[in-house]
Design a protein around this motif. Structure first.
Motif, PDB file in Angstrom:
ATOM      1  N   UNK A 248       0.866  -1.179   0.000  1.00  0.00           N
ATOM      2  CA  UNK A 248       0.000   0.000   0.000  1.00  0.00           C
ATOM      3  C   UNK A 248       0.900   1.226   0.000  1.00  0.00           C
ATOM      4  N   UNK A 249       0.624   2.153  -0.887  1.00  0.00           N
ATOM      5  CA  UNK A 249       1.456   3.350  -1.040  1.00  0.00           C
ATOM      6  C   UNK A 249       2.905   2.973  -1.300  1.00  0.00           C
ATOM      7  N   UNK A 250       3.104   1.867  -2.022  1.00  0.00           N
ATOM      8  CA  UNK A 250       4.451   1.428  -2.368  1.00  0.00           C
ATOM      9  C   UNK A 250       5.198   0.730  -1.250  1.00  0.00           C
ATOM     10  N   UNK A 251       4.580   0.598  -0.081  1.00  0.00           N
ATOM     11  CA  UNK A 251       5.244  -0.021   1.066  1.00  0.00           C
ATOM     12  C   UNK A 251       4.637  -1.393   1.345  1.00  0.00           C
ATOM     13  N   UNK A 265      -6.577 -11.416  12.420  1.00  0.00           N
ATOM     14  CA  UNK A 265      -6.084 -10.399  13.354  1.00  0.00           C
ATOM     15  C   UNK A 265      -4.784  -9.751  12.882  1.00  0.00           C
ATOM     16  N   UNK A 266      -3.846 -10.561  12.369  1.00  0.00           N
ATOM     17  CA  UNK A 266      -2.583 -10.011  11.879  1.00  0.00           C
ATOM     18  C   UNK A 266      -2.825  -9.087  10.687  1.00  0.00           C
ATOM     19  N   UNK A 267      -3.716  -9.502   9.801  1.00  0.00           N
ATOM     20  CA  UNK A 267      -4.006  -8.675   8.636  1.00  0.00           C
ATOM     21  C   UNK A 267      -4.663  -7.365   9.043  1.00  0.00           C
ATOM     22  N   UNK A 268      -5.635  -7.425   9.930  1.00  0.00           N
ATOM     23  CA  UNK A 268      -6.332  -6.212  10.359  1.00  0.00           C
ATOM     24  C   UNK A 268      -5.363  -5.224  10.998  1.00  0.00           C
ATOM     25  N   UNK A 269      -4.459  -5.716  11.825  1.00  0.00           N
ATOM     26  CA  UNK A 269      -3.448  -4.845  12.439  1.00  0.00           C
ATOM     27  C   UNK A 269      -2.571  -4.203  11.387  1.00  0.00           C
ATOM     28  N   UNK A 270      -2.123  -5.015  10.420  1.00  0.00           N
ATOM     29  CA  UNK A 270      -1.221  -4.523   9.382  1.00  0.00           C
ATOM     30  C   UNK A 270      -1.917  -3.540   8.446  1.00  0.00           C
ATOM     31  N   UNK A 271      -3.175  -3.830   8.083  1.00  0.00           N
ATOM     32  CA  UNK A 271      -3.862  -2.947   7.132  1.00  0.00           C
ATOM     33  C   UNK A 271      -4.262  -1.630   7.791  1.00  0.00           C
ATOM     34  N   UNK A 272      -4.637  -1.666   9.052  1.00  0.00           N
ATOM     35  CA  UNK A 272      -4.970  -0.427   9.773  1.00  0.00           C
ATOM     36  C   UNK A 272      -3.735   0.470   9.870  1.00  0.00           C
ATOM     37  N   UNK A 273      -2.602  -0.137  10.099  1.00  0.00           N
ATOM     38  CA  UNK A 273      -1.349   0.623  10.160  1.00  0.00           C
ATOM     39  C   UNK A 273      -1.043   1.236   8.792  1.00  0.00           C
ATOM     40  N   UNK A 274      -1.237   0.453   7.728  1.00  0.00           N
ATOM     41  CA  UNK A 274      -0.972   0.955   6.382  1.00  0.00           C
ATOM     42  C   UNK A 274      -1.928   2.070   5.995  1.00  0.00           C
ATOM     43  N   UNK A 275      -3.182   1.946   6.395  1.00  0.00           N
ATOM     44  CA  UNK A 275      -4.169   2.979   6.078  1.00  0.00           C
ATOM     45  C   UNK A 275      -3.848   4.305   6.763  1.00  0.00           C
ATOM     46  N   UNK A 276      -3.198   4.216   7.912  1.00  0.00           N
ATOM     47  CA  UNK A 276      -2.781   5.417   8.621  1.00  0.00           C
ATOM     48  C   UNK A 276      -1.489   6.002   8.074  1.00  0.00           C
ATOM     49  N   UNK A 277      -0.854   5.229   7.173  1.00  0.00           N
ATOM     50  CA  UNK A 277       0.383   5.707   6.558  1.00  0.00           C
ATOM     51  C   UNK A 277       1.587   5.567   7.442  1.00  0.00           C
ATOM     52  N   UNK A 278       1.485   4.672   8.457  1.00  0.00           N
ATOM     53  CA  UNK A 278       2.612   4.492   9.365  1.00  0.00           C
ATOM     54  C   UNK A 278       3.301   3.162   9.119  1.00  0.00           C
TER      55      UNK A 278
END
Length: 278
Positions: A248-251, A265-278
């Motif tokens: 996401x966003x090249x990362x 659970x692992x995916x939700x944690x990872x995607x929420x972090x990516x959506x925040x751009x962190x």
């Protein structure tokens, strides 16, 4: 808590993932050895995970001919040769890139564990998805100018996914889910996706594709074979080295250990972090 998310189920999924990663590591080692040793008119290649392995040396295969054929892109695609496949609500600001090979056993585990969550997120407008299909498990890159050293299933399934996408984005997602399901996804040593009849059997579980004569015609006639090869080239040019890969966003979108998140659970944690751009 459902059985799907139980501790026992998660532990079983992690053990299956560990075993599949070991198989892929052994396969990659053998592939590197084969790349150095390819000589002569034909090579019989057998890896720990792949039993079907014949290189045709003299006459062009159907897929070799498809490389130079004109491209018919499925509906619901954009970009050069229709190799940009983005599905989701236009208002969704972020796009999750998903790189998969239809024969990939780890992709099957990922889809079985996380696929439904992604579909729900896309339907809710949380993000769009961009699908990039690969065919490297067919052995297409072992010898320059030759494709299909280990089979045809990845290419054939990708072409059938194009036929499903031509019906609708939802049919594409449902068919992709069925391909990776525990009921239908074959062992890597079984090139079952190379058979149109098997792909059509799987498609019969998708309401939009069941008894769909145009879909059947496109699968059996190879309407999107050349498109599938162009899509595979897009994967090859992406720099991605394995599947499944998420970006996401090249990362990269990964779990705490830097791997593709293999549980909800692992995916939700990872995607929420990516959506925040962190």
């Amino acid at each position: 808590m459902s059985a799907r998310n139980s501790k026992a189920n998660k532990a079983a999924a992690r053990e299956r993932l560990r075993l599949e990663r070991e198989r892929q590591a052994k396969k990659e080692k053998t592939r590197r050895q084969l790349t150095v040793g390819l000589v002569g008119l034909g090579v019989l290649a057998l890896t720990g995970g792949i039993g079907y392995a014949v290189v045709q040396a003299n006459k062009p295969s159907h897929w070799e001919a498809a490389k130079s054929a004109s491209v018919t892109a499925p509906k619901n695609t954009t970009g050069e040769n229709g190799t940009t496949v983005v599905i989701g609500k236009p208002a969704a600001k972020k796009t999750l890139e998903i790189y998969e090979d239809s024969r990939c056993p780890v992709c099957a585990i990922f889809e079985q564990q996380v696929g439904a969550t992604i579909e729900k997120d896309v339907e809710a407008g949380k993000y769009k998805i961009k699908y990039v299909g690969a065919t490297f498990l067919d052995g297409d890159s072992l010898e320059e100018g030759k494709i299909g050293s280990f089979g045809e299933g990845s290419k054939n399934a990708l072409s059938a996914l194009g036929a499903a996408l031509d019906v609708s984005p939802d049919a594409f997602l449902k068919f992709k889910s069925a391909l990776y399901s525990a009921n239908f996804h074959p062992e890597e040593s079984q090139d079952k996706f190379a058979k149109d009849s098997y792909l059509l059997e799987i498609a019969d579980t998708v309401p939009a594709l069941k008894n769909n004569e145009q879909f059947k015609k496109n699968v059996e006639g190879g309407t999107f074979d050349a498109w599938a090869l162009k899509m595979s080239e897009t994967f090859d040019k992406s720099g991605v080295k394995g599947t499944p890969t998420l970006k996401m966003d090249g990362k990269p979108v990964t779990d705490a250990k830097g791997n593709a998140p293999m549980t909800t659970p692992e995916f939700t944690t990872a995607i929420d972090k990516a959506l925040k751009g962190s």
